[in-house]
Design a protein around this motif. Structure first.
Motif, PDB file in Angstrom:
ATOM      1  N   THR A 271       0.865  -1.346  -0.015  1.00  0.00           N
ATOM      2  CA  THR A 271      -0.038  -0.043  -0.121  1.00  0.00           C
ATOM      3  C   THR A 271       0.953   1.339  -0.061  1.00  0.00           C
ATOM      4  OG1 THR A 271      -1.589  -1.293   1.230  1.00  0.00           O
ATOM      5  CG2 THR A 271      -1.817   1.368   1.210  1.00  0.00           C
ATOM      6  N   LYS A 272       1.913   1.261   0.770  1.00  0.00           N
ATOM      7  CA  LYS A 272       2.718   2.410   0.868  1.00  0.00           C
ATOM      8  C   LYS A 272       3.290   2.695  -0.387  1.00  0.00           C
ATOM      9  CE  LYS A 272       6.377   4.633   3.781  1.00  0.00           C
ATOM     10  NZ  LYS A 272       7.353   4.415   4.920  1.00  0.00           N
ATOM     11  N   GLN A 273       3.773   1.892  -0.964  1.00  0.00           N
ATOM     12  CA  GLN A 273       4.620   2.033  -2.201  1.00  0.00           C
ATOM     13  C   GLN A 273       3.809   2.573  -3.403  1.00  0.00           C
ATOM     14  OE1 GLN A 273       7.569  -0.880  -3.510  1.00  0.00           O
ATOM     15  NE2 GLN A 273       7.554  -1.695  -1.153  1.00  0.00           N
TER      16      GLN A 273
ATOM     17  N   TYR B 201       2.343   6.120  -2.911  1.00  0.00           N
ATOM     18  CA  TYR B 201       3.591   7.003  -3.020  1.00  0.00           C
ATOM     19  C   TYR B 201       3.781   7.186  -4.625  1.00  0.00           C
ATOM     20  CZ  TYR B 201       8.461   9.214  -2.956  1.00  0.00           C
ATOM     21  OH  TYR B 201       9.342   9.971  -3.099  1.00  0.00           O
TER      22      TYR B 201
ATOM     23  N   ARG C 267      -6.450   8.717   2.909  1.00  0.00           N
ATOM     24  CA  ARG C 267      -5.149   8.379   2.949  1.00  0.00           C
ATOM     25  C   ARG C 267      -4.104   8.861   2.317  1.00  0.00           C
ATOM     26  NH1 ARG C 267      -3.186   2.011   4.089  1.00  0.00           N
ATOM     27  NH2 ARG C 267      -2.095   2.619   6.104  1.00  0.00           N
TER      28      ARG C 267
ATOM     29  N   VAL D  78      -0.550  10.677   2.947  1.00  0.00           N
ATOM     30  CA  VAL D  78       0.814  10.108   2.422  1.00  0.00           C
ATOM     31  C   VAL D  78       1.465  11.416   1.654  1.00  0.00           C
ATOM     32  CG1 VAL D  78       2.096   8.772   0.587  1.00  0.00           C
ATOM     33  CG2 VAL D  78       0.195   7.806   1.833  1.00  0.00           C
TER      34      VAL D  78
ATOM     35  N   SER E 150       5.187  13.059   2.817  1.00  0.00           N
ATOM     36  CA  SER E 150       6.305  12.756   1.852  1.00  0.00           C
ATOM     37  C   SER E 150       6.510  13.517   0.753  1.00  0.00           C
ATOM     38  CB  SER E 150       5.653  11.333   1.256  1.00  0.00           C
ATOM     39  OG  SER E 150       5.563  10.233   2.110  1.00  0.00           O
TER      40      SER E 150
ATOM     41  N   ASP F 272      -4.620   4.450  10.688  1.00  0.00           N
ATOM     42  CA  ASP F 272      -4.068   3.715   9.622  1.00  0.00           C
ATOM     43  C   ASP F 272      -3.622   2.507  10.193  1.00  0.00           C
ATOM     44  OD1 ASP F 272      -3.966   5.451   7.828  1.00  0.00           O
ATOM     45  OD2 ASP F 272      -2.031   6.322   7.848  1.00  0.00           O
TER      46      ASP F 272
END
Length: 575
Positions: free
Chosen positions: A194-196, A199, A225, A229, A233, A530
């Motif tokens: 999810t994070k990758q 991003y 969400r 991010v 970031s 989260d």
């Protein structure tokens, strides 16, 4: 149902008009098809003995919940033939929307569901074309995500409905028109981290910022969400844009290779500087419209439990229309919003009669009367039943809807609430809609401060006597330069009072007579919600539960409480 992706706009308009003008005939024909095709299944044989008559269906087939039919579904899950429930082979199981409030449901499915999903997307595209201008000239930055599948004991895949669609040939072989043109490569959507993925979605969208004409996610929570991010970031994103390279921690090979093609190894220092200037502002109010100046609307499901994210999205999106196009669940696709630019509080969905057979149990009057789609009345509320081509018959979905109008002869429905009560201490029964109203009223108080509400959930705490409601809030500063959060006790106590004042007379009676204790707000750390999502086994369709019942989820919340407020004076303190 016909596949209409190659139809022109006029032809799609005719399809929509036919569906909404001939509701009764289409529903009757669909029910006949379902009962005839599945007449020899074990489930229908038990009640109808091979008959496909509508009269017997209404008289003999029971109205059921998921728990009633779970034994049949479990047999298929464990390897027995799928014709126990469906003549069309079951190809997979959908994991119903995962929440921390309870166990996931295993919903049988087959390609008829995917066919319906592709169909409704083409109709939605037609509707959007009529209302939003110049969207065909750009790309969508849609934060679509998929997750790793698991396998049922029978060997069939288990996945969230949206994940399964994104991995299907229906999505892979989609039309090349504007509605299916995205700023992110498919590989970003199909990654499992999810994070990758989020991003990379943001990086691709920023590089193509002047081409992005719509921004969205399946659910409003997913878009919120993604914004978080971005907040966390943006400096790293600017660095990647400046150098034309991708951060080393992006290890998913599909993401790396496809995003590198978007970046092209080309340094963009001017673009990086511009984005850095925008993101360095003290306030991020309207940030999405500044970063992506060509955006025409925001696209996400905004009704039901997603309604609580509307104020947050309005903050970040300024005056952009918030568009909620689709009403769907793991059990079926219901319909679409044919007035997509309406205000979020006015959203209604027109049910499409070719997708499933729908029935309605009135919430008022004689609940023995079960009505067909063409028989519902304006202003009345109903519980929804679904019969479909993949093994569900007269099943309660748990949704309560209200008829708000008609498009031709097709009723339009406002989602009211999930059927079950979410909070109760004594004789009080607070449902989802009542809780949302209470939080929205308190949010008006919070809005006068320098804080904004990010997310919330609730819990009926009966560990002490009298029991009381606990509403967990995650808040953040409106001013990005704020040094920490200022928990003004007076403001939060007013929020507590606002919530209690908006709850019903039964709750107030319990408070007055001491059977219910004072409502408490527990403010939690940034990122707590989260962490709740990470407990879910179905992140692709995760929705924060309105009420927590899971001990693990409660532990996450309680561990992260940094301040408590209650009109019982001794309970108001900052941890």
């Amino acid at each position: 149902m016909s596949i209409i992706s190659d139809f022109n706009e006029k032809e799609k308009g005719k399809v929509l008009e036919n569906l909404t003008c001939n509701v009764e005939q289409i529903q009757d024909d669909l029910l006949k098809e379902i009962l005839t095709l599945n007449a020899e299944t074990e489930y229908l044989q038990n009640f109808l003995h091979g008959s496909s008559a509508k009269e017997l269906f209404k008289k003999k087939l029971p109205i059921v919940t998921y728990e009633d039919v779970k034994p049949y579904i479990d047999r298929v899950v464990n390897g027995e033939p799928t014709n126990i429930i469906s003549a069309i082979p079951i190809t997979n199981f959908f994991l119903s929307s995962g929440t921390s409030g309870g166990a996931n449901k295993m919903i049988p499915s087959n390609n008829k569901y995917l066919e319906g999903y592709a169909f409704i997307n083409d109709i939605i595209m037609h509707v959007i074309n009529k209302h939003a201008k110049a969207v065909e000239k750009g790309k969508g930055m849609l934060f679509f995500l998929t997750y790793l599948e698991s396998k049922a004991p029978c060997g069939l895949p288990i996945a969230a409905a949206t994940s399964w669609y994104l991995k299907s040939d229906y999505f892979k072989n989609r039309s090349s028109n504007w509605y299916y043109t995205y700023s992110s490569p498919d590989e970003v959507m199909l990654g499992s981290d999810t994070k990758q993925n989020l991003y990379c979605h943001l990086l691709c969208g920023l590089v193509q910022r002047d081409e992005v004409v719509r921004i969205g996610s399946i659910f409003a929570s997913g878009l919120v969400r993604a914004i978080k991010v971005l907040e966390d970031s943006w400096k790293e994103l600017c660095s990647n844009i400046q150098s034309g390279s991708l951060s080393e921690w992006i290890t998913d090979s599909g993401c790396r290779n496809s995003v590198f093609m978007v970046l092209g190894g080309q340094p963009r220092p001017e673009l990086s500087d511009k984005i850095e200037t925008i993101c360095s502002q003290k306030s991020w109010k309207g940030i999405l419209t500044i970063l992506w100046p060509q955006v025409k609307y925001i696209d996400a499901i905004l009704t039901g439990s997603m309604a609580k994210y509307v104020p947050t999205l309005k903050y970040y999106c300024s005056d952009l229309p918030l568009v909620s196009t689709l009403y769907a669940s793991s059990e079926t696709i219901f319909g679409l919003n044919i007035d997509p630019l309406c205000k979020p509080e006015d959203i209604s969905y027109t049910l499409m009669p070719n997708l499933s057979y729908f029935e309605f149990i009135p919430m008022e009057g004689d609940n023995g009367d079960v009505l067909d789609l063409e028989d519902v009345k304006l202003g009345c509320s109903y519980q929804l039943l679904v019969t479909n081509l993949w093994g569900l018959y007269r099943m309660r979905i748990g949704d309560v809807v209200e008829v708000t109008g008609f498009h031709n002869k097709a009723p339009q429905f406002r989602f009211v609430r999930r059927e079950k009560v979410v909070l109760s201490i004594d004789t009080d029964k607070t449902n989802e809609e009542d809780l949302f109203k209470a939080v929205n009223r308190a949010n008006l108080v919070l809005d006068s401060s320098d804080l904004m509400l990010v997310d919330f959930t609730s819990y009926a705490d009966i560990s002490s006597s009298p029991g009381h409601y606990v509403v967990y809030w995650e808040v953040k500063a409106k001013n990005e330069d704020s040094k920490g959060l200022n928990f003004n006790e007076k403001t939060f106590l007013e929020c507590c009072s606002a919530m209690e004042d908006s709850l019903d007379e039964e709750y107030k009676y319990g408070r007055c007579h001491g059977s219910i204790g004072p409502l408490e707000i527990g403010v939690v750390n940034d990122g707590t919600f989260d962490a709740l999502m990470d407990l879910s086994t179905s992140k692709a369709q995760y929705k924060t539960p309105t009420c927590i019942t899971s001990e693990k989820a409660l532990q996450v919340l309680e561990t992260n409480v940094v301040a408590r407020f209650s009109n019982a004076l001794s309970e108001s303190h900052v941890a």
